[in-house]
Design a protein around this motif. Structure first.
Motif, mmCIF file in Angstrom:
data_model
loop_
_atom_site.group_PDB
_atom_site.id
_atom_site.type_symbol
_atom_site.label_atom_id
_atom_site.label_comp_id
_atom_site.label_asym_id
_atom_site.label_seq_id
_atom_site.Cartn_x
_atom_site.Cartn_y
_atom_site.Cartn_z
ATOM 1 N N PHE A 288 1.567 2.886 -8.094
ATOM 2 C CA PHE A 288 0.374 3.705 -8.303
ATOM 3 C C PHE A 288 -0.499 3.718 -7.049
ATOM 4 C CE2 PHE A 288 1.239 3.279 -12.880
ATOM 5 C CZ PHE A 288 0.881 4.548 -13.334
ATOM 6 N N LYS A 289 -0.674 2.566 -6.455
ATOM 7 C CA LYS A 289 -1.544 2.461 -5.278
ATOM 8 C C LYS A 289 -0.973 3.275 -4.113
ATOM 9 C CE LYS A 289 -4.480 -0.983 -3.084
ATOM 10 N NZ LYS A 289 -5.669 -0.490 -3.787
ATOM 11 N N HIS A 290 0.345 3.198 -3.936
ATOM 12 C CA HIS A 290 0.987 3.949 -2.854
ATOM 13 C C HIS A 290 0.810 5.451 -3.065
ATOM 14 C CE1 HIS A 290 3.834 4.947 0.306
ATOM 15 N NE2 HIS A 290 4.464 5.739 -0.540
ATOM 16 N N LEU A 291 1.036 5.926 -4.292
ATOM 17 C CA LEU A 291 0.880 7.351 -4.566
ATOM 18 C C LEU A 291 -0.567 7.772 -4.366
ATOM 19 C CD1 LEU A 291 2.123 10.028 -5.543
ATOM 20 C CD2 LEU A 291 1.499 9.360 -7.874
ATOM 21 N N SER A 292 -1.508 6.927 -4.760
ATOM 22 C CA SER A 292 -2.919 7.241 -4.595
ATOM 23 C C SER A 292 -3.259 7.542 -3.141
ATOM 24 C CB SER A 292 -3.776 6.085 -5.105
ATOM 25 O OG SER A 292 -5.148 6.348 -4.946
ATOM 26 N N ASN A 293 -2.622 6.801 -2.245
ATOM 27 C CA ASN A 293 -2.866 7.010 -0.809
ATOM 28 C C ASN A 293 -2.226 8.294 -0.293
ATOM 29 O OD1 ASN A 293 -4.303 4.595 -0.640
ATOM 30 N ND2 ASN A 293 -2.466 3.403 -0.185
ATOM 31 N N GLN A 294 -1.261 8.846 -1.042
ATOM 32 C CA GLN A 294 -0.544 10.037 -0.599
ATOM 33 C C GLN A 294 -1.149 11.335 -1.152
ATOM 34 O OE1 GLN A 294 2.047 9.611 1.554
ATOM 35 N NE2 GLN A 294 1.625 7.406 1.434
ATOM 36 N N LEU A 295 -1.943 11.228 -2.201
ATOM 37 C CA LEU A 295 -2.483 12.425 -2.847
ATOM 38 C C LEU A 295 -3.760 12.898 -2.161
ATOM 39 C CD1 LEU A 295 -2.033 11.503 -6.630
ATOM 40 C CD2 LEU A 295 -0.594 13.024 -5.258
#
Length: 324
Positions: A288-295
């Motif tokens: 979740f944290k990784h995707l948050s940084n990509q959005l």
């Protein structure tokens, strides 16, 4: 009359995306990605989360193709993470079930093929599972170099602890659901060691009804992961039974929804060791944290909602991963 969908070259597919407002940062990389990952799976499956609410297939301003790819990768990574944990759930259940079933019928050959070893209330399901078990034995005994062939030829019996490894998760769940309540109670009681490991304050009861309800939804989720279907927005057919020990902590009420990925994730505390659940929890948090940084064009809270997770779940603290 049917409206036929005509084949489109990858270049045409990209032009359609651009016409709808999607940014293509790297044309060649986009072209290769669509060629090797299937336009339908990527765009129809995941780009809709980046579209405006106008209903004209237009994308939110600033939406890039990379965001859609990251969403697709995230869903796959979450499925892989959940699937690995569910394999551990299956392993523990098979071990406990085989032991308790063998203990209950120690001197009966092929006891699991005897209708009298099951509940009288599950006639149709019992017939199905006995048929499946017979099919497995008849198939495997033909081939040397497997345990069923060995036991049939040397002992004219295949113990439950041998055949259990040939069952898929669905067949295992059916067997657990069909055995007498006394045996189900023993299995549920054995599983409380996992619950107490993950929830030290637990002092309640883990009933067979709750156990089977949770396992059925874990099985449905397992099938989605194994068949590589989309996990985002997935819901099991029914809510699991309410188990306060795992749901109250996250403010899930008895009338709340318990068929989403988040509730399935929580329920695995009843079937995994503390370390196994910590690995699952911490890995999901990182995803979740990784995707948050990509959005850029949508918020991570929207993705959390698609899986039933609470807002900003990725910011929760990690669980200490001790020894198994």
């Amino acid at each position: 009359m049917y409206n036929q969908k005509n084949f489109k070259q990858v270049d045409d597919q990209i032009r359609i995306l651009e016409s709808r407002g999607m940014i293509i940062p790297d044309y060649d990389r986009c072209k290769q990605y669509l060629l090797t990952n299937n336009y339908y799976n990527i765009i129809n499956g995941y780009s809709t989360y980046f579209q405006t609410s106008t209903g004209d297939d237009q994308y939110i301003k600033g939406t890039s193709f990379d965001e859609v790819c990251n969403m697709y990768s995230f869903d796959n990574e979450v499925k892989q993470t959940m699937f690995r944990a569910i394999l551990n759930v299956e392993h523990h259940l098979k071990s406990i079930f085989a032991y308790r079933f063998a203990e209950s019928y120690p001197d009966k050959r092929y006891s699991y093929l005897d209708i009298n070893c099951y509940s009288n209330e599950k006639t149709l399901s019992v017939g199905y599972i006995i048929s499946q078990l017979s099919r497995i034995i008849n198939k495997q005994k033909k081939y040397p170099n497997n345990s069923i062939h060995h036991y049939v030829n040397h002992y004219d019996d295949v113990p439950i602890w041998v055949i259990i490894d040939y069952l898929d998760f669905g067949e295992l769940v059916t067997m657990i659901d069909c055995v007498p309540k006394k045996l189900q109670n023993k299995i549920a009681k054995d599983l409380t060691s996992f619950i107490k490991d993950n929830l030290p304050d637990f002092k309640g009861q883990f009933t067979p009804e709750i156990m089977i309800s949770l396992v059925k939804n874990i099985r449905e989720t397992r099938n989605v992961c194994a068949h590589n279907n989309r996990l985002l927005e997935f819901r099991c057919r029914a809510d699991s039974m309410y188990f306060p020990a795992i749901y109250e902590k996250y403010n899930i009420k008895p009338n709340g929804l318990r068929k989403r990925t988040f509730s399935i994730f929580l329920s695995m505390q009843c079937f995994l060791s503390k370390t196994e659940f910590a690995v699952l929890s911490n890995t999901l948090r990182k995803r979740f944290k990784h995707l948050s940084n990509q959005l850029k064009s949508i918020e991570i809270t929207e993705v959390e909602s698609l899986l039933g997770f609470p807002d900003n779940w990725q910011n929760h603290s990690t669980i200490v991963q001790g020894e198994i």
